[in-house]
Design an enzyme around this catalytic site. Structure first.
Site, PDB file in Angstrom:
ATOM      1  N   LEU A 142      10.631 -20.728  -4.851  1.00 45.65           N
ATOM      2  CA  LEU A 142       9.777 -19.920  -4.244  1.00 45.65           C
ATOM      3  C   LEU A 142       8.485 -20.108  -5.088  1.00 45.65           C
ATOM      4  CD1 LEU A 142       9.076 -17.411  -2.565  1.00 45.65           C
ATOM      5  CD2 LEU A 142       9.941 -15.940  -4.597  1.00 45.65           C
ATOM      6  N   ARG A 180      -1.305   9.451  -9.573  1.00 47.06           N
ATOM      7  CA  ARG A 180      -1.192   8.185  -8.908  1.00 47.06           C
ATOM      8  C   ARG A 180      -0.531   7.044  -9.495  1.00 47.06           C
ATOM      9  NH1 ARG A 180      -4.202   7.434  -4.428  1.00 47.06           N
ATOM     10  NH2 ARG A 180      -4.700   5.329  -5.050  1.00 47.06           N
ATOM     11  N   ASP A 216       0.648  -1.304   0.053  1.00 46.62           N
ATOM     12  CA  ASP A 216       0.038   0.008  -0.111  1.00 46.62           C
ATOM     13  C   ASP A 216       0.796   1.235  -0.029  1.00 46.62           C
ATOM     14  OD1 ASP A 216      -2.633   1.620  -0.255  1.00 46.62           O
ATOM     15  OD2 ASP A 216      -2.722   1.333   2.016  1.00 46.62           O
ATOM     16  N   HIS A 266       2.132   3.457  -8.969  1.00 47.55           N
ATOM     17  CA  HIS A 266       1.963   1.810  -9.437  1.00 47.55           C
ATOM     18  C   HIS A 266       2.894   1.607 -10.217  1.00 47.55           C
ATOM     19  CE1 HIS A 266      -1.877   2.446  -7.487  1.00 47.55           C
ATOM     20  NE2 HIS A 266      -2.647   2.975  -8.629  1.00 47.55           N
ATOM     21  N   ARG A 317     -12.312   2.522  -7.845  1.00 46.34           N
ATOM     22  CA  ARG A 317     -11.427   3.369  -8.128  1.00 46.34           C
ATOM     23  C   ARG A 317     -11.657   4.112  -9.392  1.00 46.34           C
ATOM     24  NH1 ARG A 317      -5.499   2.413  -5.604  1.00 46.34           N
ATOM     25  NH2 ARG A 317      -6.462   1.841  -3.411  1.00 46.34           N
TER      26      ARG A 317
HETATM   27  C1  IPE Z   1      -5.356  -2.772  -0.248  1.00 46.87           C
HETATM   28  O1  IPE Z   1      -5.056  -1.466  -0.238  1.00 46.87           O
HETATM   29  C2  IPE Z   1      -5.439  -3.394  -1.384  1.00 46.87           C
HETATM   30  C3  IPE Z   1      -3.943  -3.624  -2.147  1.00 46.87           C
HETATM   31  C4  IPE Z   1      -3.014  -3.381  -1.674  1.00 46.87           C
HETATM   32  C5  IPE Z   1      -4.160  -4.176  -3.514  1.00 46.87           C
HETATM   33  P1  IPE Z   1      -6.149  -0.249  -0.454  1.00 46.87           P
HETATM   34  O2  IPE Z   1      -5.576   1.101  -0.658  1.00 46.87           O
HETATM   35  O3  IPE Z   1      -7.111  -0.690  -1.514  1.00 46.87           O
HETATM   36  O4  IPE Z   1      -6.980  -0.428   1.034  1.00 46.87           O
HETATM   37  P2  IPE Z   1      -7.833   0.542   1.628  1.00 46.87           P
HETATM   38  O5  IPE Z   1      -8.888   0.914   0.636  1.00 46.87           O
HETATM   39  O6  IPE Z   1      -7.074   1.840   1.854  1.00 46.87           O
HETATM   40  O7  IPE Z   1      -8.339  -0.299   2.743  1.00 46.87           O
HETATM   41  C1  IPE Z   2      -1.550   0.186  -3.241  1.00 51.47           C
HETATM   42  O1  IPE Z   2      -1.504   1.541  -3.494  1.00 51.47           O
HETATM   43  C2  IPE Z   2      -2.051  -0.208  -4.761  1.00 51.47           C
HETATM   44  C3  IPE Z   2      -3.309  -0.972  -5.120  1.00 51.47           C
HETATM   45  C4  IPE Z   2      -4.253  -0.776  -4.222  1.00 51.47           C
HETATM   46  C5  IPE Z   2      -3.568  -1.322  -6.367  1.00 51.47           C
HETATM   47  P1  IPE Z   2      -2.683   2.690  -3.321  1.00 51.47           P
HETATM   48  O2  IPE Z   2      -2.996   3.113  -4.737  1.00 51.47           O
HETATM   49  O3  IPE Z   2      -3.691   2.162  -2.444  1.00 51.47           O
HETATM   50  O4  IPE Z   2      -1.952   3.894  -2.886  1.00 51.47           O
HETATM   51  P2  IPE Z   2      -2.418   4.848  -1.601  1.00 51.47           P
HETATM   52  O5  IPE Z   2      -2.874   4.118  -0.226  1.00 51.47           O
HETATM   53  O6  IPE Z   2      -3.681   5.599  -2.368  1.00 51.47           O
HETATM   54  O7  IPE Z   2      -1.301   5.768  -1.569  1.00 51.47           O
HETATM   55 MG    MG Z   3      -4.076   2.552  -0.232  1.00 55.57          MG
END
Ligand code: IPE
Ligand code: IPE
Ligand code: MG
Length: 268
Positions: A147, A49, A36, A53, A87
């Site tokens: 792995l 954003r 995350d 990724h 999203r």
């Molecule tokens: C969890 O992260 C999902 C992934 C890392 C793929 P999110 O960013 O979606 O989680 P929430 O919405 O903050 O709980």
């Molecule tokens: C995790 O990073 C990746 C996915 C959930 C795909 P985020 O996109 O949730 O990044 P933040 O939490 O918004 O910074």
């Molecule tokens: Mg997130």
């Protein structure tokens, strides 16, 4: 055990790990990571954003490299949750494209490194072309033993449990399973990754302390490790910090500290 903060670099990782494993529990066999913080990492730099990724892919590579090097048997990465469809459309589209690209560029390398790739989640929502690519990659790497890399895509812990319940109900309907015989073990065999060692350690980067519907069944006795690091900054050293933290914990599984202490092992 004090871990010197000045220790940095590969040899320091080796030193600190061997020191920890000498005195503490063994390394985790199965580690899962909620990757995350990509979006915030990019936004902090005034970027979109999706830039985060893309940068996150490098952190995936270094985590896989670390797990492979340390002899961790299974690494499970949360790439896209069943809730992430909510999203903005453009972000979802880029994430799918990225998944596709990474599959194309990395599978040969995984195979060369004796890594088995496995994708967990409800793939019925993905385009058929992507599903075929995933199945081909899984097939190519299925006999690799160093792995197992599980990528959780359109995965949700509740989906996993409901899916297992449906499969066991189907088997019961066909007379293959007696309802009286259903146990935690036999039910667990229908959930994702039941062929792998139990989950030992769940890491979440990005500063939030929640599970976000990841591995709900499997995390029953996992150790949790939360860190502030945003996913693109999670490198081998940061992974090592998590492993060292894990190695210093006492896992009691319901017993007392005295019962599981090394002196009392093997005394019934
Ligand atoms: C969890 O992260 C999902 C992934 C890392 C793929 P999110 O960013 O979606 O989680 P929430 O919405 O903050 O709980
Ligand atoms: C995790 O990073 C990746 C996915 C959930 C795909 P985020 O996109 O949730 O990044 P933040 O939490 O918004 O910074
Ligand atoms: Mg997130």
């Amino acid at each position: 055990m004090a871990i010197k903060s000045s220790m940095r670099g590969t040899s320091a990782i080796e030193d600190s790990l061997s020191e920890a494993s000498l005195t503490e529990a063994s390394l985790p066999q199965h580690v899962a990571i909620i990757m995350d913080g990509n979006g915030r990492w990019a936004q902090k730099q005034g970027k979109l954003r999706t830039f985060g990724h893309k940068a996150g892919v490098d952190a995936v590579r270094s985590s896989v490299r670390y797990a492979r090097k340390k002899g961790i048997k299974a690494l499970t990465l949360f790439a896209f949750s069943s809730e992430n469809w909510k999203r903005p459309k453009d972000e979802v589209k880029i994430l799918m494209q990225l998944f596709n690209l990474v599959l194309s560029s990395e599978v040969k390398k995984l195979n060369k490194n004796n890594i088995r790739l496995n994708v967990i989640g409800d793939l019925s929502a993905f385009e058929q072309k992507l599903v075929s690519k995933i199945r081909k990659a899984e097939d190519l790497t299925k006999n690799n033993t160093a792995l197992t890399l599980n990528i959780a895509a359109n995965y949700g812990g509740r989906w996993d449990i409901v899916n297992a319940a449906k499969k066991i109900a189907e088997d019961a309907k066909q007379g293959l399973v007696n309802i009286e015989d259903i146990s935690e073990d036999s039910f667990g065999a229908y959930t994702c990754m039941s062929d792998l060692p139990p989950l030992d350690l769940m890491i979440r980067t990005g500063g939030d302390h929640r599970v976000s519907n990841f591995l709900l069944w499997q995390c029953a006795y996992a150790e949790f490790y939360f860190c502030e690091t945003l996913w693109p900054d999670f490198d081998e050293q940061k992974f090592n910090d998590a492993i060292l933290d894990f190695c210093q914990r006492q896992r009691r599984f319901g017993q007392t500290g005295e019962q599981v202490s090394p002196e009392n092992q093997g005394q019934g």
